[in-house]
Design a protein around this motif. Sequence first.
Motif, PDB file in Angstrom:
ATOM      1  N   VAL A  10      71.247  -4.486 -14.148  1.00 17.01           N
ATOM      2  CA  VAL A  10      72.608  -4.612 -14.649  1.00 17.01           C
ATOM      3  C   VAL A  10      73.407  -3.370 -14.264  1.00 17.01           C
ATOM      4  O   VAL A  10      72.924  -2.235 -14.421  1.00 17.01           O
ATOM      5  CB  VAL A  10      72.612  -4.812 -16.185  1.00 17.01           C
ATOM      6  CG1 VAL A  10      74.030  -4.814 -16.725  1.00 17.01           C
ATOM      7  CG2 VAL A  10      71.896  -6.109 -16.553  1.00 17.01           C
ATOM      8  N   PRO A  22      68.984  -7.837 -17.517  1.00 15.34           N
ATOM      9  CA  PRO A  22      69.890  -8.513 -18.451  1.00 15.34           C
ATOM     10  C   PRO A  22      69.257  -8.705 -19.828  1.00 15.34           C
ATOM     11  O   PRO A  22      68.037  -8.738 -19.967  1.00 15.34           O
ATOM     12  CB  PRO A  22      70.162  -9.846 -17.773  1.00 15.34           C
ATOM     13  CG  PRO A  22      69.052 -10.042 -16.807  1.00 15.34           C
ATOM     14  CD  PRO A  22      68.563  -8.693 -16.420  1.00 15.34           C
ATOM     15  N   HIS A  26      73.637 -12.431 -23.506  1.00 15.10           N
ATOM     16  CA  HIS A  26      74.754 -11.829 -22.778  1.00 15.10           C
ATOM     17  C   HIS A  26      75.142 -12.735 -21.606  1.00 15.10           C
ATOM     18  O   HIS A  26      74.357 -13.553 -21.155  1.00 15.10           O
ATOM     19  CB  HIS A  26      74.381 -10.441 -22.262  1.00 15.10           C
ATOM     20  CG  HIS A  26      74.312  -9.411 -23.341  1.00 15.10           C
ATOM     21  ND1 HIS A  26      75.078  -8.278 -23.324  1.00 15.10           N
ATOM     22  CD2 HIS A  26      73.586  -9.348 -24.479  1.00 15.10           C
ATOM     23  CE1 HIS A  26      74.812  -7.555 -24.389  1.00 15.10           C
ATOM     24  NE2 HIS A  26      73.903  -8.197 -25.123  1.00 15.10           N
ATOM     25  N   TYR A  28      76.650 -12.774 -17.640  1.00 16.20           N
ATOM     26  CA  TYR A  28      76.694 -11.896 -16.467  1.00 16.20           C
ATOM     27  C   TYR A  28      77.365 -12.574 -15.281  1.00 16.20           C
ATOM     28  O   TYR A  28      77.390 -13.796 -15.167  1.00 16.20           O
ATOM     29  CB  TYR A  28      75.262 -11.496 -16.060  1.00 16.20           C
ATOM     30  CG  TYR A  28      74.566 -10.705 -17.125  1.00 16.20           C
ATOM     31  CD1 TYR A  28      74.724  -9.335 -17.214  1.00 16.20           C
ATOM     32  CD2 TYR A  28      73.760 -11.345 -18.065  1.00 16.20           C
ATOM     33  CE1 TYR A  28      74.097  -8.611 -18.213  1.00 16.20           C
ATOM     34  CE2 TYR A  28      73.129 -10.626 -19.064  1.00 16.20           C
ATOM     35  CZ  TYR A  28      73.304  -9.265 -19.133  1.00 16.20           C
ATOM     36  OH  TYR A  28      72.688  -8.555 -20.127  1.00 16.20           O
ATOM     37  N   ASP A  42      77.777  -7.215 -16.846  1.00 21.17           N
ATOM     38  CA  ASP A  42      77.824  -7.812 -18.183  1.00 21.17           C
ATOM     39  C   ASP A  42      79.285  -8.080 -18.543  1.00 21.17           C
ATOM     40  O   ASP A  42      80.080  -7.159 -18.662  1.00 21.17           O
ATOM     41  CB  ASP A  42      77.191  -6.862 -19.196  1.00 21.17           C
ATOM     42  CG  ASP A  42      77.024  -7.465 -20.573  1.00 21.17           C
ATOM     43  OD1 ASP A  42      77.646  -8.513 -20.863  1.00 21.17           O
ATOM     44  OD2 ASP A  42      76.275  -6.877 -21.380  1.00 21.17           O
TER      45      ASP A  42
END
Length: 89
Positions: A10, A22, A26, A28, A42
């Motif tokens: 990330v 990750p 979340h 992405y 993110d």
Amino acid sequence: MDELLRRRRVYGADHDDPDPGPRPGHVYRELVAGPLDGLLLDVTGWSDRRLREGAVLDTEIGSYGPGGHTLYGPGPAGQDRWEWQGDTP
């Protein structure tokens, strides 16, 4: 979460982070081409407008070196993949 996605790094994670991938829950975007190619950004909690506009990200490995920035945003590849749009000081 897809196994391949879990192995990705990330953007913004420390290089010595034992788990730079990750996090569950979340959202992405994959960064495609340019200096941050292959990293995940993110975008959890970002508004629809901000997602349409893309992002200006700090990077030391772009055309302008330390203190420089690189631009990524949605492209024809789809909403989950953000394409490099260039570097800026």
